[in-house]
Structures are given as C-alpha cells and as structure tokens.
Scaffold this motif. Structure first.
Motif, PDB file in Angstrom:
ATOM      1  N   ASP A  63      -0.454   7.005   2.831  1.00  0.00           N
ATOM      2  CA  ASP A  63       1.100   7.221   3.440  1.00  0.00           C
ATOM      3  C   ASP A  63       2.389   8.268   2.772  1.00  0.00           C
ATOM      4  N   TRP A 125       5.551  -1.548   0.446  1.00  0.00           N
ATOM      5  CA  TRP A 125       5.339   0.614   1.294  1.00  0.00           C
ATOM      6  C   TRP A 125       4.804   0.959   2.498  1.00  0.00           C
ATOM      7  N   THR A 128       7.470   0.026   4.768  1.00  0.00           N
ATOM      8  CA  THR A 128       7.920   0.922   5.321  1.00  0.00           C
ATOM      9  C   THR A 128       7.503   1.995   6.190  1.00  0.00           C
ATOM     10  N   SER A 129       6.660   2.607   5.859  1.00  0.00           N
ATOM     11  CA  SER A 129       5.618   3.045   5.909  1.00  0.00           C
ATOM     12  C   SER A 129       5.317   3.061   7.795  1.00  0.00           C
ATOM     13  N   THR A 132       8.625   4.125   9.629  1.00  0.00           N
ATOM     14  CA  THR A 132       8.601   5.173   9.855  1.00  0.00           C
ATOM     15  C   THR A 132       8.374   5.501  10.814  1.00  0.00           C
ATOM     16  N   CYS A 144      14.045   5.400   5.429  1.00  0.00           N
ATOM     17  CA  CYS A 144      12.544   5.450   5.108  1.00  0.00           C
ATOM     18  C   CYS A 144      11.719   5.816   3.896  1.00  0.00           C
ATOM     19  N   ILE A 148      10.298   4.035   0.382  1.00  0.00           N
ATOM     20  CA  ILE A 148       9.290   3.621   0.073  1.00  0.00           C
ATOM     21  C   ILE A 148       9.000   4.220  -0.936  1.00  0.00           C
ATOM     22  N   GLU A 152       6.603   1.907  -4.390  1.00  0.00           N
ATOM     23  CA  GLU A 152       5.751   2.987  -4.440  1.00  0.00           C
ATOM     24  C   GLU A 152       5.924   3.618  -5.831  1.00  0.00           C
ATOM     25  N   GLY A 218       0.347   2.370   7.799  1.00  0.00           N
ATOM     26  CA  GLY A 218       0.994   1.303   7.147  1.00  0.00           C
ATOM     27  C   GLY A 218       0.166  -0.364   7.637  1.00  0.00           C
TER      28      GLY A 218
END
Length: 490
Positions: A63, A125, A128-129, A132, A144, A148, A152, A218
């Motif tokens: 990621d 995360w 959020t990935s 993106t 993003c 992220i 993380e 993601g």
C-alpha cells in the motif's frame, strides 16, 4: 549490617504467605509441566502471531509503495502532476506517519484489546488506499497520502510493542528477525503483485490500471484487517484463545524475565509513560541514532537507480534489484558493511567494484535495522507505558531519516552519487557512535543495579514486584531475589 539494612532485609523474608493457588491457573507452573507448557504456548503464538504480522507487513509495504508503482502506468499524467508535486506526494506520507506513531503507541498501551485497535487501523489504511484510486487531482491524492499515514503509524511500533508483551528479551530478537525477513519477502511479492495488476488490468471496465492497483490492494488490505481482529492475541492476561493456565504462564514468563510484572501502576496517567520515556537519556539517544541510521540506509528507496549505474538495461536492473543476548555488535557491525560498500562505490565506477559494493550495502541494511526496536524494548522494559512510548518515539523520530534521505539522492549527482554517499556514510558513522554511547549507558546502569539490589523497592516498583509474586504464587522476598538476576542487554 546497619539497622536500616536489617529492616530492609526483613521485608524480604519468606514469612509472608504466597498467593493462594486455587483452580488450574497454576497447573503449568509446576516443575513437571512448565517446560512442555512453555513450548506449547510458544508454538501457539508463533503459529498465529508471527504469520499474521508478516502478512500485514506485506500489505503495509504494498500500500505504501503503490504510488511509485502507479507512476509507471500514467498516474502523473492522469492527475496532471508536475515532478515537484509527485515528489511531494511521495514524501508527504511521513508528515503524518512519523508524529502519529507516538500517540498511537500510547493508545495501544491503554486499550485492552490491541487486536481491535491494530485490526481497525489496517482496515482504515486499506480503505484510504482504495480511495486513492478515485482521486482526480493533486489535492485529492495529497489528502489520501496524508491520511494513510495515520493508521499505518500504528503498525510497526505497535506490533513490536505487542511482541515485547509476549516474548522474553532473548526470544524477541529471533522473532524480530522473522518479522523483518517478512519485509524482505514483501519487497519481492509486492513488486510482482503490482506488476501483474498493472500489466493486465489496463482499460478493464474503462478504468486505468493504476486505479485498479489501489482498488485491489486496498480491498485485500481491508480483508486482512478484519482477519487480524481474530488472529492476533491481545495481552497475556486477556487473550481469549488461550486457557487460564496458559495466560498465567505467559504473564509469569515476562515477570521472571524482567523481575517485575508487565503492568502499569493503577494511578499512572495516560501520559505518564511518555513523560518517563522523554526524560530517559537512553530514549533520546535511541531517537537520534534511529534517525541517523535511516538516513544512512536511505539508498534502499533508490536501489534501482544505483544498480542502473552499472550500465545494464532497465529489465536487468529491476531484476537485480538471538542466542548470545549481545546487542551492540549485532547491530553496528552490519552498518560497517554498508559503510564499506559506500567507500568502495566512492573509489570506483567499475562494474565489478560497484556490484560488490551494492551487495555489501544490501546485506548490511536488512540486519541492523531489524534489531533497533528490539534493543529499545530491552533497554526500556518496564513499565509498559514507558516502553510503548519509547518505541513510538524512536521509530517515529527515526523515520525522519527516511524523509531527509528522500532528498539526498539527486539525479544531478548521478551516476557517481558521491555527495549522496558521503552524507549517508556520515549518518551511519554517527549512528555507530551513538550506539556505543547507549552501550556505555547500559553498562553503567547494570553496575548501578548491582549496588541497589538490596534496596527496598517502593512505590510503583514495589507494586510491580508484588504483582509478579502474585502471578507466580511466590512470596515477595522470592520475587525480589529473582529480580536480582535482571540485567540490561548491551
């Protein structure tokens, strides 16, 4: 012996009654069951805890570097990014990732179910990935990348803290090596997964391959996050898939290893551990050492660029791309291998010489760093609140070295990269000096422990020893005598 010393020694006498050993909680503490019970406990932990963390590590790496892989399939052009904007997108992650590690580990120490906390962060995360992939411009992808970094931040220092809550000091070194080996595997598999998606998903359902990369990775990360909530253990006193006897044994092992229970005092505030950590000179030196170390190892993010200086084409370039308890030499000697690699690269541009130097740099980078947080947990073992804050501080501040390192490998210094290597070499040399300082500090503290062993523990220290005695079903005096065996590892 003085009157005061006699009074202190009397408090160590065995006239106090040991904890009442009712039920089966103490079954595995008996001589005939202890060894077999401990082996079974470690097998359970190793079969669930270690593989789960390695898989999370894989998704964490994939990621994080997905944005660099997506660049190969038009991310910059689709979002209208300039070179400066793209570099900012890559670097901005650390703006949230580094500082967030400190409060994250403080929170982790206070929650009773770290499985839910870490699992939730993995899901966030991953989400959020995936988001993106729907960004349309520079502002969207920047948002993003910033967000992220927050979830993380819970992973690496959090997982290292969780490991230190289960394994003894000597066991922790080997498990950390397994964890870092998982990172090395993730480097290979992460690139393969990204290559497969980018090579086969271009234009599928009218969507660019780089967007599919974020969607797929993601979604997989979110799935892993939900599994994490079930697979990972909580703490030794409340893990649901261990029997009461196994939970008791897990607590006793840690109490024996450090001479006191792995618990915080009830009257300590949320920030007490942070304050204790920031006041400890060892932690400050560790923080500076971690930053200097990662600056010296920053070539890792530019390894394909360095291998390209050998003169091969792009395809070949990408393809090439616990026992002793001793800490200082097991960390620093690997840095010296990297330093030697830098020196060779500074002296020659021949293919053979540079290839050998890159080999030295590679083997040196993967070994020393994996031991850093292990040494932190050994040097700041108790109380847990202080240990968790210290690990967050060291790893969070240390990653600033990665941020600085992203700016020292400038393209206009190629192909020699002499200024870059001199900066990185100096960072590792400085880190080696700081490691020696830490070693001297721990030797001095061990000598002080020897002087203070007969002194009566008061306040929170006494409470933790009393808790250790209760867990083991022994008297306070016996617990004190066991504590006399504790020494810092250096």
């Amino acid at each position: 012996m003085s009157v005061d010393e006699e009074k202190k020694q009397e408090s160590f006498n065995d006239n106090a009654e040991p904890a009442i050993q009712d039920g089966d909680d103490f079954e595995l503490l008996t001589a005939e069951h202890r060894a077999a019970g401990e082996r079974k406990l470690l097998r359970k932990l190793d079969m669930r805890l270690m593989p789960t963390i390695v898989v999370i590590y894989l998704m964490n790496y994939i990621d994080r570097v997905a944005v660099t892989s997506a660049r190969l399939k038009g991310l910059e052009a689709d979002l209208g990014l300039t070179d400066v904007q793209y570099d900012t997108v890559v670097a901005i992650l650390y703006a949230s990732y580094c500082p967030a590690q400190i409060p994250s580990n403080i929170i982790l120490n206070r929650v009773t179910r770290p499985t839910l906390y870490i699992g939730t962060c993995v899901v966030l995360w991953g989400l959020t990935s995936a988001m993106t992939g729907i960004t349309k411009n520079f502002a969207g992808i920047m948002a993003c990348r910033v967000f992220i970094g927050l979830p993380e931040a819970a992973f690496y220092p959090g997982c290292m803290y969780l490991l230190s809550s289960w394994y003894t000091r000597k066991e922790l070194a080997f498990r950390s090596a397994i964890l870092y080996a998982g990172l090395m595997v993730s480097n290979a598999f992460g690139s393969l997964i990204a290559a497969g998606i980018l090579g086969n998903m271009q234009g599928a359902m009218g969507i660019a391959a780089w967007r599919w990369l974020f969607y797929i990775e993601g979604a997989i990360t979110m799935f892993v996050g939900f599994l994490t909530m079930w697979l990972l253990p909580d703490y030794p006193h409340n893990t649901r898939w261990l029997s009461p006897a196994e939970r008791r044994l897990a607590q006793v092992r840690l109490a024996e290893d450090a001479g006191e229970a792995d618990h915080d005092s009830a009257n300590e505030s949320v920030f007490a551990g942070f304050i204790m950590a920031i006041k400890d000179p060892k932690v400050l030196v560790f923080m500076l050492m971690g930053c200097s170390q990662l600056l010296g190892l920053s070539y890792i993010n530019f390894f394909p660029t360095l291998t390209a200086t050998l003169g091969f084409n792009t395809t070949i370039t990408l393809l090439m791309a616990h026992r002793t308890g001793e800490r200082f030499f097991h960390i620093t000697s690997w840095w010296w291998a990297v330093i030697l690699g830098y020196i060779i690269s500074l002296c020659t541009m021949s293919i053979g010489g540079r290839y050998f130097s890159l080999f030295l740099m590679t083997i040196g980078s993967t070994s020393g760093y994996s031991m850093t947080l292990v040494w932190v947990s050994n040097a700041v073992p108790r109380p847990p609140a202080k240990r968790s804050a210290a690990m967050g501080l060291v790893n969070g501040f240390g990653n600033l070295g990665n941020l600085m390192g992203s700016y020292i490998w400038k393209s206009n210094w190629s192909p020699e990269y002499h200024p870059s290597m001199i900066i990185a070499l100096s960072g590792l040399a400085f880190a080696s000096c700081l490691n020696f300082v830490i070693r001297c500090m721990l030797i001095r503290e061990n000598k002080q422990i020897e002087k203070d062993e007969l002194e009566h523990m008061e306040g929170p220290g006494r409470e933790r020893i009393e808790e250790a005695a209760r867990l083991e079903g022994i008297t306070f005096g016996e617990a004190v005598r066991r504590r006399r065996g504790f020494r810092y590892l250096y």
